[in-house]
Enzyme design. Structure first.
Site, short mmCIF file in Angstrom:
data_model
loop_
_atom_site.label_atom_id
_atom_site.label_comp_id
_atom_site.label_asym_id
_atom_site.label_seq_id
_atom_site.Cartn_x
_atom_site.Cartn_y
_atom_site.Cartn_z
N LYS A 43 0.82 -1.22 0.00
CA LYS A 43 0.00 0.00 0.00
C LYS A 43 0.85 1.27 0.00
O LYS A 43 0.62 2.17 -0.79
CB LYS A 43 -0.89 0.05 1.24
CG LYS A 43 -2.00 -0.96 1.27
CD LYS A 43 -3.00 -0.63 2.37
CE LYS A 43 -2.41 -0.50 3.76
NZ LYS A 43 -1.81 -1.72 4.32
N ARG B 192 11.79 -2.01 10.19
CA ARG B 192 10.93 -1.55 11.29
C ARG B 192 10.92 -2.60 12.40
O ARG B 192 10.86 -3.78 12.09
CB ARG B 192 9.50 -1.35 10.77
CG ARG B 192 9.26 0.05 10.24
CD ARG B 192 7.95 0.19 9.53
NE ARG B 192 6.81 -0.45 10.20
CZ ARG B 192 5.57 -0.39 9.75
NH1 ARG B 192 5.30 0.29 8.64
NH2 ARG B 192 4.59 -0.99 10.38
N ARG C 130 0.55 -9.24 13.55
CA ARG C 130 -0.07 -8.19 12.74
C ARG C 130 -0.98 -8.81 11.68
O ARG C 130 -2.07 -8.30 11.40
CB ARG C 130 0.99 -7.32 12.07
CG ARG C 130 1.66 -6.38 13.08
CD ARG C 130 2.88 -5.72 12.49
NE ARG C 130 2.58 -4.86 11.38
CZ ARG C 130 3.49 -4.50 10.46
NH1 ARG C 130 4.71 -4.96 10.53
NH2 ARG C 130 3.14 -3.70 9.49
N ARG D 33 11.08 -6.64 4.49
CA ARG D 33 10.89 -5.24 4.09
C ARG D 33 11.95 -4.32 4.70
O ARG D 33 12.36 -4.49 5.83
CB ARG D 33 9.49 -4.83 4.56
CG ARG D 33 9.08 -3.46 4.11
CD ARG D 33 7.61 -3.31 4.21
NE ARG D 33 7.18 -3.14 5.59
CZ ARG D 33 5.99 -2.64 5.91
NH1 ARG D 33 5.12 -2.34 4.95
NH2 ARG D 33 5.65 -2.49 7.16
N ARG E 285 -9.07 0.54 10.12
CA ARG E 285 -8.60 -0.83 10.29
C ARG E 285 -9.58 -1.67 11.10
O ARG E 285 -9.33 -2.87 11.32
CB ARG E 285 -7.27 -0.82 11.02
CG ARG E 285 -6.06 -0.99 10.08
CD ARG E 285 -4.90 -1.05 10.97
NE ARG E 285 -3.67 -1.57 10.61
CZ ARG E 285 -2.68 -0.88 10.02
NH1 ARG E 285 -2.86 0.30 9.55
NH2 ARG E 285 -1.52 -1.44 9.89
#
Ligand code: AMP
Length: 229
Positions: free
Chosen positions: A20, A167, A178, A134, A95
């Site tokens: 996203k 992160r 998550r 990531r 969310r």
């Protein structure tokens, strides 16, 4: 054209790791509206050590959601920014169904609406691997993947030369939570916008350029180009 006025909103929905953020910046630029990412705003609060940041950190470190009213107020505030004259693109919000209902209500009160809820679809089996690989730029928040989308500048950001980092909540154990939270709390948000007629689905498994083209068309940017021609 999809966005014309303050309190008009486009949502970019999808699981963490669906890509996203990478797409949202470009689409928001093309629409000429701010890209408002709830996660980026929360990380800003954590960095600055605000009261909100201190509260949010305890949830974010575990991969849990920050309480609805806190996040909703933080996002609604953004609609009043001078740059939000023609609306905003929201990324990472809502969310939960309760956030979605609060957003719909607050927009309706102000004469606006969710004009499109674009859902970047990605098989959940790929998500953990995508997130755990990531890397993010400390300076401009551009997002890369060690294998699927490496930075052309190696360990530096290809956009601004900033330092890339992982992160803390992209650690594998947190990522698993998550993704579970997404399935439990956020998938119903997709159904919420399907029922309201605002949902537009985009296949997030295609390569970055193909996804971008599909997203442009989903938010009405193709019509804009045709109208200008
Ligand atoms: P993101 O950068 O969108 O992956 O968000 C990082 C973290 O910020 C999430 O795991 C949550 O802890 C928190 N967060 C971001 N957006 C929301 C939201 N809309 N509601 C609750 N928590 C959020």
């Amino acid at each position: 054209m999809v966005l014309q006025a303050r309190n008009d909103v486009v949502l970019l929905l999808g699981a963490p790791g669906a890509g996203k953020g990478t797409q949202a910046r470009v689409i928001a630029d093309s629409l000429g509206v701010p890209h408002v990412a709830s996660g980026d705003l929360l990380r800003g609060h954590v960095r600055r050590g605000t009261e909100l940041g201190q509260l949010a950190k305890t949830y974010m470190d575990r991969g849990d959601l920050v309480p609805d009213p806190v996040v909703t107020d933080m996002i609604v505030e953004q609609l009043d920014r001078p740059e939000a004259l023609r609306g905003v693109l929201l990324d990472g919000f809502p969310r939960t169904v309760s956030q979605a209902e609060a957003l719909d209500e607050r927009l309706a009160d102000r004469g606006g609406a969710v004009r499109a809820a674009v859902y970047l679809e990605m098989p959940t089996a790929d998500l953990v691997e995508r997130l755990a690989g990531r890397l993010i730029c400390r300076k401009c928040s551009a997002s890369y993947h060690q294998v699927h989308n490496p930075s052309p500048s190696g360990s530096a950001c290809g956009v601004c030369g900033g330092e890339l980092y992982q992160r803390p909540d992209d650690r594998r154990d947190v990522v698993e939570n998550r993704v579970a939270v997404y399935m439990r709390d956020t998938l119903p948000v997709i159904q919420h916008y399907e029922a309201s007629g605002a949902l537009r689905r985009v296949d997030g498994t295609k390569d970055i350029e193909q996804v971008r083209t599909a997203l442009r068309s989903a938010v009405g940017l193709d019509d804009l180009v045709l109208a200008a021609a």
